[in-house]
Design a protein around this motif. Structure first.
Motif, PDB file in Angstrom:
ATOM      1  N   LEU A 108      64.020  49.300  16.546  1.00 10.93           N
ATOM      2  CA  LEU A 108      65.047  48.698  15.686  1.00 10.93           C
ATOM      3  C   LEU A 108      64.835  49.092  14.230  1.00 10.93           C
ATOM      4  CD1 LEU A 108      65.170  45.222  17.429  1.00 10.93           C
ATOM      5  CD2 LEU A 108      67.131  46.762  17.151  1.00 10.93           C
ATOM      6  N   ALA A 109      63.594  49.028  13.786  1.00 11.69           N
ATOM      7  CA  ALA A 109      63.320  49.392  12.391  1.00 11.69           C
ATOM      8  C   ALA A 109      63.641  50.870  12.159  1.00 11.69           C
ATOM      9  CB  ALA A 109      61.868  49.090  12.047  1.00 11.69           C
ATOM     10  N   THR A 110      63.416  51.692  13.176  1.00  9.33           N
ATOM     11  CA  THR A 110      63.730  53.118  13.045  1.00  9.33           C
ATOM     12  C   THR A 110      65.240  53.318  12.925  1.00  9.33           C
ATOM     13  OG1 THR A 110      61.790  53.662  14.360  1.00  9.33           O
ATOM     14  CG2 THR A 110      63.432  55.390  14.110  1.00  9.33           C
ATOM     15  N   ILE A 111      65.998  52.552  13.681  1.00  3.09           N
ATOM     16  CA  ILE A 111      67.465  52.642  13.580  1.00  3.09           C
ATOM     17  C   ILE A 111      67.896  52.290  12.163  1.00  3.09           C
ATOM     18  CG2 ILE A 111      69.628  51.525  14.294  1.00  3.09           C
ATOM     19  CD1 ILE A 111      68.532  51.390  17.131  1.00  3.09           C
ATOM     20  N   MET A 112      67.290  51.219  11.636  1.00  2.71           N
ATOM     21  CA  MET A 112      67.619  50.787  10.272  1.00  2.71           C
ATOM     22  C   MET A 112      67.302  51.906   9.278  1.00  2.71           C
ATOM     23  SD  MET A 112      66.249  47.293   8.527  1.00  2.71           S
ATOM     24  CE  MET A 112      64.681  47.873   7.874  1.00  2.71           C
ATOM     25  N   GLU A 113      66.134  52.498   9.426  1.00  2.00           N
ATOM     26  CA  GLU A 113      65.717  53.560   8.505  1.00  2.00           C
ATOM     27  C   GLU A 113      66.640  54.778   8.605  1.00  2.00           C
ATOM     28  OE1 GLU A 113      62.264  55.904   9.363  1.00  2.00           O
ATOM     29  OE2 GLU A 113      61.625  55.904   7.270  1.00  2.00           O
ATOM     30  N   ALA A 149      52.654  40.260  16.633  1.00  2.00           N
ATOM     31  CA  ALA A 149      52.590  41.727  16.714  1.00  2.00           C
ATOM     32  C   ALA A 149      53.969  42.319  16.997  1.00  2.00           C
ATOM     33  CB  ALA A 149      51.617  42.146  17.803  1.00  2.00           C
ATOM     34  N   ALA A 150      54.162  43.528  16.481  1.00  2.00           N
ATOM     35  CA  ALA A 150      55.401  44.252  16.721  1.00  2.00           C
ATOM     36  C   ALA A 150      55.340  44.914  18.097  1.00  2.00           C
ATOM     37  CB  ALA A 150      55.592  45.306  15.647  1.00  2.00           C
ATOM     38  N   LEU A 151      56.503  45.146  18.704  1.00  2.00           N
ATOM     39  CA  LEU A 151      56.552  45.815  20.010  1.00  2.00           C
ATOM     40  C   LEU A 151      57.338  47.118  19.886  1.00  2.00           C
ATOM     41  CD1 LEU A 151      57.365  42.561  20.531  1.00  2.00           C
ATOM     42  CD2 LEU A 151      57.108  43.324  22.864  1.00  2.00           C
ATOM     43  N   ASP A 193      56.052  49.411   7.665  1.00  2.00           N
ATOM     44  CA  ASP A 193      56.283  48.613   6.458  1.00  2.00           C
ATOM     45  C   ASP A 193      57.708  48.085   6.351  1.00  2.00           C
ATOM     46  OD1 ASP A 193      53.673  49.096   5.850  1.00  2.00           O
ATOM     47  OD2 ASP A 193      54.099  50.782   4.489  1.00  2.00           O
ATOM     48  N   LEU A 194      58.605  48.597   7.188  1.00  2.00           N
ATOM     49  CA  LEU A 194      59.995  48.114   7.122  1.00  2.00           C
ATOM     50  C   LEU A 194      60.202  46.874   7.990  1.00  2.00           C
ATOM     51  CD1 LEU A 194      61.916  51.498   7.503  1.00  2.00           C
ATOM     52  CD2 LEU A 194      61.347  50.281   5.395  1.00  2.00           C
ATOM     53  N   ILE A 195      59.215  46.623   8.866  1.00  2.00           N
ATOM     54  CA  ILE A 195      59.405  45.543   9.847  1.00  2.00           C
ATOM     55  C   ILE A 195      59.558  44.149   9.199  1.00  2.00           C
ATOM     56  CG2 ILE A 195      58.335  44.349  11.817  1.00  2.00           C
ATOM     57  CD1 ILE A 195      57.397  47.110  12.779  1.00  2.00           C
ATOM     58  N   PRO A 196      58.656  43.757   8.267  1.00  2.00           N
ATOM     59  CA  PRO A 196      58.809  42.401   7.719  1.00  2.00           C
ATOM     60  C   PRO A 196      60.196  42.154   7.114  1.00  2.00           C
ATOM     61  CG  PRO A 196      56.714  43.367   7.027  1.00  2.00           C
ATOM     62  CD  PRO A 196      57.483  44.451   7.712  1.00  2.00           C
TER      63      PRO A 196
END
Ligand code: ARG
Length: 596
Positions: A332-337, A324-326, A278-281
């Motif tokens: 990257l989204a995990t780093i942000m989180e 689609a996400a890769l 859910d953080l990707i968009p």
């Protein structure tokens, strides 16, 4: 917490004072370990460096410095030898005092950081619904050890398993399940009720479904298209598919936890790729708005090439052309989180080194797009492969992918065989239950030490005979040494001796002094292992320490010694040796049995 100066620093200071007293630059007085252990324990080459500066023969400088050390409390022997080396031996009393202080000081005097870092270690990386195989062994072992080392060194460390739980394997399983049981409510789009609490498969069924589906997809394009579509629909939030996914997760995670527990590997976080969906968009919008992400051949990318690159550096793909996400997107989204939740100083990833381009791209992208602070350290530790005796990635005898639990079983069987063999030689009866437990402990040491004693980046050959041997540079040898010490200490206590009263005395033999000098290195080794994220340094150290102990042991009749003070002194050295060895193996991720 009290800390101690590292021995090399302390004795270098003494040497610096001597250089200064003789009228030379103190900087020259750096002491190192001797590279001629037959001649001396330590050496200083400063006179050689000083020769140019002072236009003087190096031997003369060395002699002048040696004179200043005639009454040193630190150095017992200082000889200036041609062409200008200072060969050094420490005073017995100095070494004894250092070790007695070390026994009294927490963590052997290791200096704790003034500002502890928050470190996230991302390791393990199992893929849900696929059996854990040997490819995931090294990241688990290396990551666990680094986590323990950094934590011991005083940092705040968070271990994250970071599961592969959001990819095509999920679509494949859903597709195959739909073919087999189309009547299940998950596949009825009109269904609005609650889904069953019970999964429609067991772990063994799941382990069969995935490879079957994966094989079918390789041969059948239509099947593959279906699986891709199912993956998409799952990620887009289709209710029934999400419900199946939850079942897959629940069933697999129980199994993964069991496997990791058997390896003595544990995680603070059981996060995965799916957690950041859910953080990707939002992340993508931000990268676009800031002008970093742009469209290229339909895909959304960020350039990460730098002027100085000598190798190919393709752009980091953020979204595929179908939206689609890769793997890179979730990383990257995990780093942000992680930055938002934990604001770590450092993130360390342990995976196969074949993923190094991926991490280089992800790290550069994270930095360029401002997901991390300028000083956030992003580190990829790419491990080499564990190979079979043919030099190719380790396989089963039939040539298939080796499952982790089977590898562990094979080692345990070999260990049991060795335990019986050993008992036969020594003529005692084996208690089967105890032998099984000992085999588990020693087998784990064999695997982990065999792995960690190599530099992480290097490939190595998994050699069952060598790794399980009780002699040589192996885990079982280290454990054997610990068990030997424990048994001497136990006998000492049986004789009425008290371990707590034992105080280290001045060494009276070369082998005893060598053992003592090895012990003094402990804090420096632990510090280096943390700073360089290098568990292999601890392995090399405990191998030297175990050798020094065994050498001393073979030369010394400890328990029959009549001089009680001398005997107690030896016992104190042994107790410290045991403590250092056991601390070190705990940092490597294994432990010692009571008997072997
Ligand atoms: N699941 C991945 C694999 O099997 C490893 C994940 C490592 N961690 C990460 N953040 N990419 O190769």
């Amino acid at each position: 917490m009290k800390s101690m100066q590292k021995l090399l620093d302390q004795i270098s200071e003494e040497m610096q004072k001597a250089f200064e007293a003789a009228g030379y630059d103190g900087e020259l007085g750096k002491v190192t370990l001797s590279n001629r252990p037959d001649l001396c324990e330590y050496q200083c080459n400063g006179a050689m460096a000083g020769a140019k500066k002072y236009h003087k023969a190096p031997l003369m400088i060395a002699q002048e410095v040696a004179e200043k050390l005639a009454d040193s409390e630190v150095f017992g022997e200082v000889s200036a030898v041609a062409p200008g080396f200072l060969n050094l031996k420490l005073k017995e009393g100095f070494v004894t005092a250092y070790l007695n202080e070390m026994r009294e000081t927490e963590k052997f005097g290791l200096t704790m950081p003034v500002n502890p870092e928050t470190i996230i270690i991302d390791y393990g990386g199992a893929n849900v619904a696929k059996p854990l195989h040997v490819g995931h062994l090294r990241p688990a072992i290396i990551g666990e050890s680094i986590k323990r080392i950094c934590r011991y060194a005083g940092h705040d460390v968070i271990g994250d398993v970071h599961l592969g739980d959001w990819g095509l394997q999920m679509g494949l399983i859903i597709t195959e399940l739909k073919k087999r049981q189309p009547e299940l409510p998950y596949f009825d789009e009109a269904y609005e009720g609650e889904y069953p609490a019970e999964a429609p498969f067991t772990i063994s069924e799941l382990e069969e479904i995935y490879p079957t589906a994966s094989a079918k997809a390789k041969e059948d394009d239509a099947y593959k298209a279906e699986a891709l579509d199912a993956t998409h629909r799952l990620q887009d939030g289709e209710r029934g598919y999400r419900a199946i996914w939850k079942h897959i997760m629940a069933v697999s995670i129980v199994d993964l936890k069991k496997n990791y527990t058997n390896l003595d590997v544990d995680f603070d976080l059981w996060k995965g790729e799916s957690d950041v969906h859910d953080l990707i968009p939002g992340m993508v919008e931000r990268m676009k708005a800031d002008g970093f992400a742009y469209e290229s051949d339909g895909a959304l990318v960020v350039d990460v090439k730098e002027e100085s690159d000598s190798k190919e550096m393709p752009p980091c793909i953020i979204l595929k052309s179908d939206g689609a996400a890769l793997y890179s997107t979730t990383d990257l989204a995990t780093i942000m989180e992680r930055m938002e939740k934990y604001n770590p100083d450092k993130m360390i990833y342990v995976t196969d080194k074949r993923q190094s381009l991926h991490f280089e791209q992800v790290f550069r992208c994270a930095r360029k797009t401002g997901l991390v602070n300028d000083d956030t350290k992003l580190i990829h530790i790419g491990n080499g492969t564990m190979n079979g005796s043919d030099g190719k990635p380790f396989k089963t005898r039939e040539g298939g992918v080796m499952r982790l639990e089977n590898l562990i079983r094979e080692i345990n069987e070999e260990m049991i065989r060795k335990i019986h063999e050993n008992a036969g030689e020594k003529g005692y009866q084996v208690d089967e239950a105890q032998a099984a437990e000992t085999a588990r402990i020693v087998g784990l040491a064999a695997i982990k030490y065999g792995d960690l004693s190599n530099q992480a980046a290097k490939d190595y050959i998994f050699d069952m005979d060598r790794f399980t041997s009780f002699e040589g540079d192996t885990g079982p040898y280290i454990l054997y040494t610990i068990v030997r010490i424990k048994s001497i200490l136990a006998k000492y206590e049986e004789q009425g001796g008290k371990l707590t009263d034992a105080v280290i005395q001045e060494a009276t033999s070369v082998s005893e002094k060598s053992l003592m000098l090895e012990l003094t290195k402990c804090n420096a080794v632990l510090e280096a292992a943390c700073e360089e994220t290098a568990p292999h340094k601890i392995c090399a150290y405990i191998y030297d320490l175990a050798n020094a102990f065994n050498h001393f042991y073979h030369e010394t009749k400890i328990l029959t010694e009549e001089d009680e003070q001398k005997k107690a002194g030896w016992i104190a050295v042994l107790a410290l040796t045991q403590e250092v060895l056991e601390t070190c193996i705990d940092l490597l991720g294994f432990s010692a049995p009571e008997r072997m």
